[in-house]
Write a protein that holds these residues in place. Structure first.
Motif, PDB file in Angstrom:
ATOM      1  N   GLU A  62       0.816  -1.218   0.000  1.00 47.01           N
ATOM      2  CA  GLU A  62       0.000   0.000   0.000  1.00 47.01           C
ATOM      3  C   GLU A  62       0.849   1.268   0.000  1.00 47.01           C
ATOM      4  N   ASP A  63       2.152   1.130   0.308  1.00 44.89           N
ATOM      5  CA  ASP A  63       3.075   2.265   0.319  1.00 44.89           C
ATOM      6  C   ASP A  63       3.791   2.327  -1.023  1.00 44.89           C
ATOM      7  N   ARG A  64       3.489   3.328  -1.814  1.00 46.71           N
ATOM      8  CA  ARG A  64       4.068   3.436  -3.158  1.00 46.71           C
ATOM      9  C   ARG A  64       5.591   3.487  -3.119  1.00 46.71           C
ATOM     10  N   ARG A  65       6.156   4.064  -2.081  1.00 50.82           N
ATOM     11  CA  ARG A  65       7.614   4.182  -2.001  1.00 50.82           C
ATOM     12  C   ARG A  65       8.316   2.826  -1.932  1.00 50.82           C
ATOM     13  N   ARG A  66       7.606   1.790  -1.554  1.00 52.63           N
ATOM     14  CA  ARG A  66       8.230   0.469  -1.469  1.00 52.63           C
ATOM     15  C   ARG A  66       8.117  -0.325  -2.771  1.00 52.63           C
ATOM     16  N   LEU A  67       7.406   0.202  -3.745  1.00 51.81           N
ATOM     17  CA  LEU A  67       7.190  -0.542  -4.986  1.00 51.81           C
ATOM     18  C   LEU A  67       8.408  -0.606  -5.914  1.00 51.81           C
TER      19      LEU A  67
END
Length: 228
Positions: free
Chosen positions: A145-150
């Motif tokens: 759900e955290d875009r920064r981890r994608l």
């Protein structure tokens, strides 16, 4: 070799609000409410984050929202398929088809997705536009759900596919929102913003992307920029 990762909505295609409508219908069917949708900014957020934000704002406990999220997204995909069944609502944005085809034909580029859409939702939208087969890897809202981890997810999948390492310095993230630029900045990838979504060029410029394009209509320029 460079990994080029595209956002979906507002970057590759427009679905004319179909995703929002489908998600609202799914939340209402599963949870009994879609929450305060009218005051919520969907742009650049992952689908799970949207559901959590809206439903906890409506007073539902987070644990209850998470418990039924898989059922909600299954309903969402069915609603999205119905809305996009005739193909008329989805349209590739200017230059996208040619740019993606050109990049996919190169042996020094891996073309992928980095999107807040859940994977099944991204597939429905891109299949409707005839683009899905060109993306060899992806990282989705259904991964985190955290875009920064994608970006790390996308790099791991590209490595598994090719046997090559993809340090973030060899990654380009293309998107139409400040959150796309933030995602690239957070990991050290190259940030390319395109003003084809709901953010004006001046708003994107204020985020200081490495490159800001009005769109991808100038195919030669876009391909050169994305592979630089």
């Amino acid at each position: 070799m460079r990994l080029v990762l595209f956002d979906v909505d507002g970057t590759l295609v427009t679905a004319r609000g179909a995703g929002r409508v489908a998600l609202m219908r799914a939340m209402e069917a599963v949870y009994g409410t879609a929450g305060p949708v009218d005051g919520y900014d969907f742009r650049g957020r992952t689908d799970p984050r949207i559901v959590l934000d809206l439903l906890t704002a409506a007073g539902l406990p987070e644990a209850a929202v998470r418990r039924d999220m898989a059922r909600c997204f299954a309903r969402y995909v069915r609603e999205l398929e119905r809305l996009l069944a005739d193909g008329a609502r989805v349209e590739a944005l200017p230059g996208v088809d040619a740019v993606v085809r050109r990049l996919a034909a190169r042996d020094d580029v891996v073309v992928g997705l980095l999107t807040g859409n859940i994977e099944a939702g991204a597939r429905v939208k891109l299949e409707a536009a005839g683009l899905w087969p060109y993306f060899r890897v992806g990282a989705y809202g259904s991964d985190d759900e955290d875009r920064r981890r994608l970006p790390a997810v996308a790099c791991a999948r590209a490595r598994a596919l090719t046997g090559r390492e993809f340090p973030f310095a060899r990654v380009t993230i293309v998107g139409d929102t400040p959150l796309d630029v933030d995602c690239a900045r957070a990991c050290g990838a190259r940030a390319v913003a395109v003003a084809t979504g709901f953010h004006a060029a001046a708003e994107l410029a204020a985020c200081a992307p490495d490159l800001l394009l009005p769109d991808l209509a100038d195919v030669d320029r876009a391909v050169a920029a994305l592979t630089a």
